[in-house]
Write a protein that holds these residues in place. Structure first.
Motif, mmCIF file in Angstrom:
data_model
loop_
_atom_site.group_PDB
_atom_site.id
_atom_site.type_symbol
_atom_site.label_atom_id
_atom_site.label_comp_id
_atom_site.label_asym_id
_atom_site.label_seq_id
_atom_site.Cartn_x
_atom_site.Cartn_y
_atom_site.Cartn_z
ATOM 1 N N ARG A 74 88.026 10.407 9.260
ATOM 2 C CA ARG A 74 88.508 9.598 10.374
ATOM 3 C C ARG A 74 89.747 10.195 11.026
ATOM 4 O O ARG A 74 89.987 9.992 12.201
ATOM 5 C CB ARG A 74 88.790 8.173 9.902
ATOM 6 C CG ARG A 74 87.514 7.422 9.544
ATOM 7 C CD ARG A 74 87.792 6.011 9.088
ATOM 8 N NE ARG A 74 86.554 5.314 8.783
ATOM 9 C CZ ARG A 74 86.511 4.096 8.277
ATOM 10 N NH1 ARG A 74 87.635 3.453 8.011
ATOM 11 N NH2 ARG A 74 85.353 3.514 8.022
ATOM 12 N N SER B 174 88.247 13.349 13.065
ATOM 13 C CA SER B 174 87.142 13.170 14.011
ATOM 14 C C SER B 174 87.561 13.055 15.472
ATOM 15 O O SER B 174 86.861 13.592 16.339
ATOM 16 C CB SER B 174 86.277 11.971 13.607
ATOM 17 O OG SER B 174 87.032 10.783 13.599
ATOM 18 N N PRO B 175 88.688 12.372 15.837
ATOM 19 C CA PRO B 175 89.061 12.353 17.255
ATOM 20 C C PRO B 175 89.298 13.754 17.822
ATOM 21 O O PRO B 175 88.965 14.031 18.981
ATOM 22 C CB PRO B 175 90.347 11.520 17.270
ATOM 23 C CG PRO B 175 90.243 10.644 16.070
ATOM 24 C CD PRO B 175 89.564 11.491 15.037
ATOM 25 N N HIS C 267 86.593 15.195 20.583
ATOM 26 C CA HIS C 267 87.080 15.102 21.952
ATOM 27 C C HIS C 267 88.079 16.177 22.369
ATOM 28 O O HIS C 267 88.365 16.307 23.558
ATOM 29 C CB HIS C 267 87.714 13.725 22.176
ATOM 30 C CG HIS C 267 86.784 12.590 21.922
ATOM 31 N ND1 HIS C 267 85.723 12.293 22.752
ATOM 32 C CD2 HIS C 267 86.730 11.689 20.901
ATOM 33 C CE1 HIS C 267 85.079 11.255 22.275
ATOM 34 N NE2 HIS C 267 85.648 10.869 21.151
ATOM 35 N N LYS D 156 87.683 4.964 26.430
ATOM 36 C CA LYS D 156 87.829 4.930 24.979
ATOM 37 C C LYS D 156 89.306 5.057 24.651
ATOM 38 O O LYS D 156 89.749 6.033 24.049
ATOM 39 C CB LYS D 156 87.023 6.053 24.321
ATOM 40 C CG LYS D 156 85.522 5.961 24.559
ATOM 41 C CD LYS D 156 84.790 7.107 23.880
ATOM 42 C CE LYS D 156 83.285 7.005 24.106
ATOM 43 N NZ LYS D 156 82.557 8.136 23.475
ATOM 44 N N THR E 289 90.595 5.668 20.960
ATOM 45 C CA THR E 289 90.222 7.008 20.494
ATOM 46 C C THR E 289 91.056 8.072 21.186
ATOM 47 O O THR E 289 91.498 9.048 20.558
ATOM 48 C CB THR E 289 88.729 7.266 20.755
ATOM 49 O OG1 THR E 289 87.966 6.284 20.063
ATOM 50 C CG2 THR E 289 88.327 8.649 20.284
ATOM 51 N N LYS F 222 94.489 8.181 19.675
ATOM 52 C CA LYS F 222 94.458 8.854 18.372
ATOM 53 C C LYS F 222 94.335 10.360 18.544
ATOM 54 O O LYS F 222 94.989 11.134 17.836
ATOM 55 C CB LYS F 222 93.294 8.316 17.537
ATOM 56 C CG LYS F 222 93.494 6.896 17.042
ATOM 57 C CD LYS F 222 92.284 6.415 16.264
ATOM 58 C CE LYS F 222 92.454 4.972 15.810
ATOM 59 N NZ LYS F 222 91.255 4.479 15.073
ATOM 60 N N ALA F 223 93.486 10.790 19.466
ATOM 61 C CA ALA F 223 93.311 12.222 19.710
ATOM 62 C C ALA F 223 94.626 12.844 20.170
ATOM 63 O O ALA F 223 94.990 13.946 19.737
ATOM 64 C CB ALA F 223 92.220 12.443 20.761
#
Length: 388
Positions: A123, A126-127, A131, A160, A163, A166-167
């Motif tokens: 988790r 993953s961002p 992306h 999003k 997300t 977070k990215a």
């Protein structure tokens, strides 16, 4: 007048005597007294003679060194210093090695110890993987600026929002990691990109929850002792935990009528290093006793094949029943019940949900988790959910 080229042979190079031997065009073989040999290229740039090493005669065959020599002769003919040009290319290649994807993965490996389950669920990463890296992964971190970041996150900045944030945060951490490695990085690029992107228009959608008045009827409908039903029943009764710790519940975490959840499995508790004690009501203990019959590899809620039930298993059960509410929403059901029906003290109710209360200084002096007070409140909740 063109100087003769290719004067030497491979056989001569192998057994060449001590001294300097010309292959023509400024390429020389220097045979040393220790038996080793070195290739040297002599060129003249702007009236200045330069000598450039081209490697060991043992490791660099004659055919290869001639190709290399011609490459640097061409650089000299263009009026460039081949030694400086080679150094420039080396620095460029070295910088290119530190591309974002490599730095990001190295950063992730370094941070694993801080992450839940050492980041095995992916988790944290993953961002970035979904992306950021597809667009910026092959770009050297030294070349990433706010325009790159803005263009990368613009497609998801509003659609999003969570997300995208977070990215952005993960990318900032990766750039800080790159700076710690000694790379020239613009640490302000994410902040400047955020200014260019502007405020997010995404509207926060809260997880639907079941009104507390309807919880007992729903709980009663989970009458079959399947793994999923038992897990959902225990989730409702031990409301302070989320689905992750519950799905990975192990027998050794149960101590009499207290469930001790490791700090690294609890959201909000990982940085404190404190385990979370969950008082178990009589009803909760009854569910655990039934779940023990399903135990496999130490887990009380195993999946059909291997491991434990998935994060979506309980949600799908509620979805199949046509419900909008989701398992996480029972925390809201409980919190509303505490306020409207139980008139529970605010701090005790928040502690039941494992929420941090008070400021940083206040928390540093707090030396209790109100276990006994929570035990009484959780038993009242259980008596409401499962009336005698």
């Amino acid at each position: 007048m063109t100087r003769a080229l290719n004067k030497l042979s491979a056989a001569f190079v192998k057994f060449a005597p001590l001294g300097k031997h010309s292959d023509g065009g400024g390429l020389w073989l220097h045979r040393r007294t220790d038996g080793g040999g070195q290739w040297v290229l002599r060129v003249t740039v702007h009236g200045r003679r330069r000598e450039m090493g081209l490697g060991s005669a043992t490791n660099t065959p004659l055919k290869q060194v001639r190709i290399e020599a011609e490459k640097w002769r061409a650089v000299a003919r263009d009026g460039k210093d081949p030694i400086k040009e080679r150094e420039r290319q080396r620095r460029l290649a070295e910088r290119s090695m530190h591309i974002l994807s490599d730095v990001a993965r190295d950063c992730f490996e370094t941070r694993k110890a801080e992450l839940k389950g050492e980041g095995k669920a992916g988790r944290w990463f993953s961002p970035l993987e979904l992306h950021v890296l597809p667009k910026l992964g092959k770009v050297p971190v030294a070349e990433i600026d706010q325009i790159d970041v803005r263009n990368t996150l613009l497609p998801i900045w509003h659609s999003k929002a969570a997300t995208a944030r977070k990215a952005m945060e993960r990318l900032s951490v990766c750039l800080q990691h790159g700076a710690a490695l000694g790379l020239h990085v613009d640490l302000q690029a994410p902040a400047k990109a955020r200014a260019l992107l502007g405020a997010q228009r995404h509207k926060v959608t809260h997880i639907p929850f079941l009104p507390w008045q309807e919880v007992p009827a729903f709980y009663a409908s989970l009458d079959q002792d399947t793994v999923t039903n038992l897990a959902l029943r225990l989730l409702i009764l031990t409301i302070g935990t989320r689905s992750g710790p519950l799905r990975f519940l192990r027998e050794e975490q149960i101590h009499d009528d207290v469930w001790i959840v490791p700090a690294d499995e609890m959201k909000g508790k990982r940085n404190s290093g404190s385990d979370f004690r969950v008082p178990l009501s009589r009803q909760a203990m009854a569910v655990i006793n039934k779940a023990r019959s399903h135990e496999r590899d130490g887990y009380l809620f195993p999946s059909v094949r291997k491991g434990v039930i998935s994060d979506a298993t309980m949600s799908r059960l509620m979805e199949r029943r046509g419900m909008e509410a989701r398992p996480h929403g029972f925390r809201s059901s409980f919190r509303t019940w505490c306020s409207e029906a139980a008139e529970a003290p605010w701090e005790i109710a928040e502690e039941c949900l494992a929420h941090s209360t008070g400021g940083k200084v206040e928390r540093s002096y707090k030396r209790t988790d109100f276990l006994e007070q929570r035990r009484k409140l959780m038993q009242r909740w259980a008596d409401f959910v499962v009336p005698a």
